[in-house]
Write a protein that holds these residues in place. Structure first.
Motif, mmCIF file in Angstrom:
data_model
loop_
_atom_site.group_PDB
_atom_site.id
_atom_site.type_symbol
_atom_site.label_atom_id
_atom_site.label_comp_id
_atom_site.label_asym_id
_atom_site.label_seq_id
_atom_site.Cartn_x
_atom_site.Cartn_y
_atom_site.Cartn_z
ATOM 1 N N ILE A 1 -101.947 -24.186 -18.958
ATOM 2 C CA ILE A 1 -100.674 -23.598 -19.394
ATOM 3 C C ILE A 1 -99.517 -24.173 -18.588
ATOM 4 O O ILE A 1 -98.470 -24.537 -19.130
ATOM 5 C CB ILE A 1 -100.710 -22.064 -19.249
ATOM 6 N N SER A 2 -99.711 -24.264 -17.280
ATOM 7 C CA SER A 2 -98.667 -24.834 -16.428
ATOM 8 C C SER A 2 -98.387 -26.282 -16.813
ATOM 9 O O SER A 2 -97.237 -26.738 -16.772
ATOM 10 C CB SER A 2 -99.087 -24.769 -14.961
ATOM 11 N N ALA A 3 -99.436 -27.016 -17.172
ATOM 12 C CA ALA A 3 -99.273 -28.412 -17.581
ATOM 13 C C ALA A 3 -98.387 -28.511 -18.812
ATOM 14 O O ALA A 3 -97.462 -29.331 -18.876
ATOM 15 C CB ALA A 3 -100.631 -29.048 -17.852
ATOM 16 N N PHE A 4 -98.689 -27.675 -19.809
ATOM 17 C CA PHE A 4 -97.881 -27.716 -21.032
ATOM 18 C C PHE A 4 -96.459 -27.261 -20.769
ATOM 19 O O PHE A 4 -95.493 -27.877 -21.225
ATOM 20 C CB PHE A 4 -98.510 -26.853 -22.125
ATOM 21 N N MET A 5 -96.327 -26.164 -20.007
ATOM 22 C CA MET A 5 -94.989 -25.647 -19.724
ATOM 23 C C MET A 5 -94.160 -26.678 -18.963
ATOM 24 O O MET A 5 -92.991 -26.922 -19.274
ATOM 25 C CB MET A 5 -95.093 -24.366 -18.894
ATOM 26 N N GLY A 6 -94.750 -27.288 -17.933
ATOM 27 C CA GLY A 6 -94.022 -28.275 -17.146
ATOM 28 C C GLY A 6 -93.629 -29.479 -17.968
ATOM 29 O O GLY A 6 -92.518 -30.003 -17.836
ATOM 30 N N THR A 7 -94.543 -29.935 -18.837
ATOM 31 C CA THR A 7 -94.258 -31.102 -19.684
ATOM 32 C C THR A 7 -93.201 -30.777 -20.727
ATOM 33 O O THR A 7 -92.328 -31.603 -21.021
ATOM 34 C CB THR A 7 -95.543 -31.586 -20.375
ATOM 35 N N ALA A 8 -93.264 -29.577 -21.288
ATOM 36 C CA ALA A 8 -92.326 -29.196 -22.343
ATOM 37 C C ALA A 8 -90.932 -28.909 -21.806
ATOM 38 O O ALA A 8 -89.926 -29.273 -22.423
ATOM 39 C CB ALA A 8 -92.852 -27.971 -23.084
ATOM 40 N N THR A 9 -90.863 -28.265 -20.641
ATOM 41 C CA THR A 9 -89.564 -27.850 -20.128
ATOM 42 C C THR A 9 -88.970 -28.847 -19.134
ATOM 43 O O THR A 9 -87.773 -28.828 -18.872
ATOM 44 C CB THR A 9 -89.664 -26.486 -19.423
ATOM 45 N N GLY A 10 -89.813 -29.710 -18.549
ATOM 46 C CA GLY A 10 -89.319 -30.709 -17.621
ATOM 47 C C GLY A 10 -88.975 -30.170 -16.253
ATOM 48 O O GLY A 10 -88.309 -30.839 -15.468
ATOM 49 N N THR A 11 -89.416 -28.966 -15.933
ATOM 50 C CA THR A 11 -89.089 -28.388 -14.637
ATOM 51 C C THR A 11 -90.301 -27.709 -14.026
ATOM 52 O O THR A 11 -90.853 -26.770 -14.607
ATOM 53 C CB THR A 11 -87.925 -27.376 -14.729
ATOM 54 N N SER A 12 -90.711 -28.179 -12.866
ATOM 55 C CA SER A 12 -91.816 -27.526 -12.164
ATOM 56 C C SER A 12 -91.382 -26.163 -11.643
ATOM 57 O O SER A 12 -92.165 -25.203 -11.640
ATOM 58 C CB SER A 12 -92.294 -28.406 -11.000
ATOM 59 N N MET A 13 -90.127 -26.049 -11.206
ATOM 60 C CA MET A 13 -89.640 -24.782 -10.670
ATOM 61 C C MET A 13 -89.605 -23.702 -11.742
ATOM 62 O O MET A 13 -89.989 -22.553 -11.503
ATOM 63 C CB MET A 13 -88.238 -24.971 -10.074
ATOM 64 N N GLY A 14 -89.142 -24.070 -12.945
ATOM 65 C CA GLY A 14 -89.133 -23.096 -14.038
ATOM 66 C C GLY A 14 -90.528 -22.665 -14.418
ATOM 67 O O GLY A 14 -90.782 -21.486 -14.712
ATOM 68 N N THR A 15 -91.457 -23.617 -14.411
ATOM 69 C CA THR A 15 -92.852 -23.309 -14.732
ATOM 70 C C THR A 15 -93.454 -22.365 -13.701
ATOM 71 O O THR A 15 -94.117 -21.375 -14.043
ATOM 72 C CB THR A 15 -93.674 -24.608 -14.788
ATOM 73 N N ILE A 16 -93.227 -22.655 -12.433
ATOM 74 C CA ILE A 16 -93.754 -21.810 -11.362
ATOM 75 C C ILE A 16 -93.165 -20.403 -11.449
ATOM 76 O O ILE A 16 -93.889 -19.401 -11.330
ATOM 77 C CB ILE A 16 -93.450 -22.451 -9.992
ATOM 78 N N SER A 17 -91.870 -20.316 -11.673
ATOM 79 C CA SER A 17 -91.211 -19.007 -11.752
ATOM 80 C C SER A 17 -91.734 -18.175 -12.914
ATOM 81 O O SER A 17 -91.820 -16.947 -12.821
ATOM 82 C CB SER A 17 -89.691 -19.198 -11.891
ATOM 83 N N ALA A 18 -92.096 -18.839 -14.026
ATOM 84 C CA ALA A 18 -92.569 -18.122 -15.211
ATOM 85 C C ALA A 18 -94.031 -17.709 -15.094
ATOM 86 O O ALA A 18 -94.426 -16.620 -15.547
ATOM 87 C CB ALA A 18 -92.380 -18.998 -16.453
ATOM 88 N N ILE A 19 -94.858 -18.540 -14.480
ATOM 89 C CA ILE A 19 -96.303 -18.341 -14.536
ATOM 90 C C ILE A 19 -96.890 -17.711 -13.277
ATOM 91 O O ILE A 19 -97.866 -16.960 -13.356
ATOM 92 C CB ILE A 19 -97.007 -19.674 -14.856
ATOM 93 N N VAL A 20 -96.311 -17.979 -12.111
ATOM 94 C CA VAL A 20 -96.891 -17.443 -10.869
ATOM 95 C C VAL A 20 -97.002 -15.920 -10.873
ATOM 96 O O VAL A 20 -98.044 -15.373 -10.478
ATOM 97 C CB VAL A 20 -96.093 -17.945 -9.633
ATOM 98 N N PRO A 21 -95.961 -15.170 -11.312
ATOM 99 C CA PRO A 21 -96.129 -13.706 -11.329
ATOM 100 C C PRO A 21 -97.327 -13.259 -12.170
ATOM 101 O O PRO A 21 -98.043 -12.323 -11.795
ATOM 102 C CB PRO A 21 -94.810 -13.211 -11.938
ATOM 103 N N ILE A 22 -97.564 -13.942 -13.291
ATOM 104 C CA ILE A 22 -98.725 -13.624 -14.132
ATOM 105 C C ILE A 22 -100.003 -14.003 -13.404
ATOM 106 O O ILE A 22 -100.979 -13.243 -13.367
ATOM 107 C CB ILE A 22 -98.630 -14.366 -15.475
ATOM 108 N N ALA A 23 -100.012 -15.180 -12.802
ATOM 109 C CA ALA A 23 -101.197 -15.663 -12.101
ATOM 110 C C ALA A 23 -101.576 -14.753 -10.939
ATOM 111 O O ALA A 23 -102.755 -14.489 -10.697
ATOM 112 C CB ALA A 23 -100.954 -17.091 -11.590
ATOM 113 N N VAL A 24 -100.575 -14.255 -10.215
ATOM 114 C CA VAL A 24 -100.844 -13.359 -9.085
ATOM 115 C C VAL A 24 -101.504 -12.076 -9.575
ATOM 116 O O VAL A 24 -102.496 -11.608 -8.998
ATOM 117 C CB VAL A 24 -99.539 -13.039 -8.323
ATOM 118 N N GLY A 25 -100.956 -11.511 -10.668
ATOM 119 C CA GLY A 25 -101.532 -10.282 -11.214
ATOM 120 C C GLY A 25 -102.961 -10.469 -11.690
ATOM 121 O O GLY A 25 -103.840 -9.636 -11.418
#
Length: 475
Positions: free
Chosen positions: A125-149
């Motif tokens: 998911i992070s791979a697709f999000m990062g490739t689609a949005t072009g931002t690692s920071m945006g991907t981390i901000s969106a997915i890390v809270p879900i991943a932690v839970g």
């Protein structure tokens, strides 16, 4: 080339050195003071501005003459093209996010991945999000809270989940057509986005596959956890897919991003997530959201020209040339150059912008295909950016764990950054066993016209048109 005919002068490089000393020194100071995001407290643009002032103090000539040299570099076609792509990419990312594209993409991915494979799933998911949005920071901000839970509920290693998320966010940042690292790498080396992608993909994909296999083996949860509500509208994912596909088939990047902006806007308007004023504001916010990299690139382009004018690039190439005996050692040199720059600046885009002009000269001298050089710049800047504990990616991932009451140190995540470790190994291997250079062999670089052979005819036609227009222009 003019820069190579000038006498080398090491002192001309002092502005770049001053920039690194200020930026790195400020980061280390604030880190010692315990300040969060220490390396982002002193703006890189301010550090570059101070370095630029030093460049104006060097060399002979009046201020007006020096500004003419600066303007020549800042107004370079590659620099201006890069700046336009930056702001369009920022606008697309902001509009797509405002209409709910990020949440829809994340929930779509989580809904189709079996719970037993969540660690590998988060990576994908992070791979697709990062490739689609072009931002690692945006991907981390969106997915890390879900991943932690998910990790907390499923009894999984939290650092492992965070490593999976950050690692493949860097995968996407490295490959994305709208990533500022990709834009900087291709524009400084003078090659096409899609060509760099083809070289880069054959390095990143094996590293990603190996990482997924590792995560499938060691990333199974002890218990199965409920994911909760994962509602999404697949229509909101379309703009990301459209940008990715259109860029890959070779459509002009300006047109691709413009289509992406209005596709996201129209979908948002149709679904009621946007209105006209919010759409317009999102475009503007996207433009202004790229102001740091915009001004940094502008200043760096002008300062690089001043340094070259004063003989700095020639001096550096002379020194590096003693260590580089051929094509492969030059590639190792490019990888080392951008890696050191990233360690010093803690920003992979800055590292590429700073080292790009030097890498271009090294590429020409040792006949390293610019598509290959662009790939090396992007790969190794992303490798280091994902592994330095003072980088924004690991700092952000660690800080986002606090929403669940968990305290995490970036160094705790570092051993689980398997993708970055593996990518570094595959990247080095690709230098000595050129398995990713298929397009470079199929369509070799023409050094006379500085384009791939397939583009020589178009370049000749363009040069002839410029010559005719120049001949018709009255003096």
């Amino acid at each position: 080339m003019e820069t190579l005919e000038k006498k080398g002068k090491g002192s001309a490089l002092l502005p770049f050195l001053l920039f690194i000393v200020i930026y790195l020194g400020a980061g280390l100071y604030f880190q010692a003071q315990g300040v969060e995001m220490a390396f982002y407290q002193f703006p890189s643009v301010t550090a570059m501005f101070i370095a630029l002032l030093l460049a104006f103090c060097q060399g002979k000539g009046t201020i007006d003459q020096k500004f003419t040299v600066f303007a020549k570099g800042a107004a370079n076609e590659n620099v201006l093209t890069m700046l336009m792509i930056y702001i369009l990419a920022g606008a697309f990312s902001t509009v797509a996010s405002a209409m709910g594209g990020v949440d829809a993409t994340v929930n779509l991915g989580l809904s189709v991945i079996p719970v037993h494979f969540l660690a590998a799933g988060v990576f994908v998911i992070s791979a697709f999000m990062g490739t689609a949005t072009g931002t690692s920071m945006g991907t981390i901000s969106a997915i890390v809270p879900i991943a932690v839970g998910v990790a907390e509920k499923g009894g999984l290693s939290l650092p492992l989940f965070l490593g999976a998320c950050v690692g493949c966010a860097m995968f996407g940042d490295n490959l994305s057509m709208i990533s500022d690292t990709t834009i900087a790498a291709t524009r400084t080396q003078g090659c096409q986005l899609r060509d760099k992608f083809r070289v880069n993909f054959l390095i990143a994909l094996p590293a990603a596959i190996i990482t997924i296999i590792v995560l499938l083996v060691v990333g199974r949860p002890e218990t199965v956890t409920e994911m909760g509500n994962l509602s999404f509208n697949v229509i909101k994912v379309i703009p990301y897919l459209a940008v990715l596909v259109l860029a890959l088939i070779g459509m002009n990047v300006f047109l691709v991003l413009t289509i992406g902006i209005f596709a996201a806007g129209i979908i948002g308007l149709a679904l009621g997530d946007l209105d006209i004023p919010l759409f317009a504001q999102s475009i503007w916010n996207g433009f202004t959201g790229m102001n740091e990299v915009f001004f940094l690139s502008l200043f760096c382009g002008g300062m690089s020209e001043m340094i070259a004018h004063n003989g700095g690039i020639t001096w550096l190439i002379e020194k590096l040339g003693r260590m580089m005996k051929g094509n492969k050692s030059a590639q190792v040199g490019v990888a080392a150059l951008v890696s050191l720059a990233d360690c010093a600046t803690a920003n992979n885009t800055v590292a590429i912008i700073v080292s790009g002009p030097m890498a271009k000269n090294m590429s020409r001298i040792h006949k390293v295909d610019p598509r290959r050089t662009a790939s090396l710049l992007d790969v190794f800047s992303c490798v280091l950016q994902g592994m330095i504990p003072w980088g924004a990616q690991l700092l952000t991932a660690a800080s986002l764990t606090t929403i669940y009451g968990v305290t995490m140190n970036p160094i705790d995540i570092l051993p689980y950054m398997w993708y970055c470790w593996i990518l570094a190994a595959v990247g080095i291997l690709s230098i000595f066993i050129p398995f990713a250079d298929g397009i470079c062999r199929k369509d070799p670089w023409n050094w006379e016209y500085d384009v791939a052979e397939s583009g020589v005819a178009a370049k000749k036609a363009s040069l002839e048109l410029e010559r005719q227009e120049s001949a018709q222009t009255p003096i």
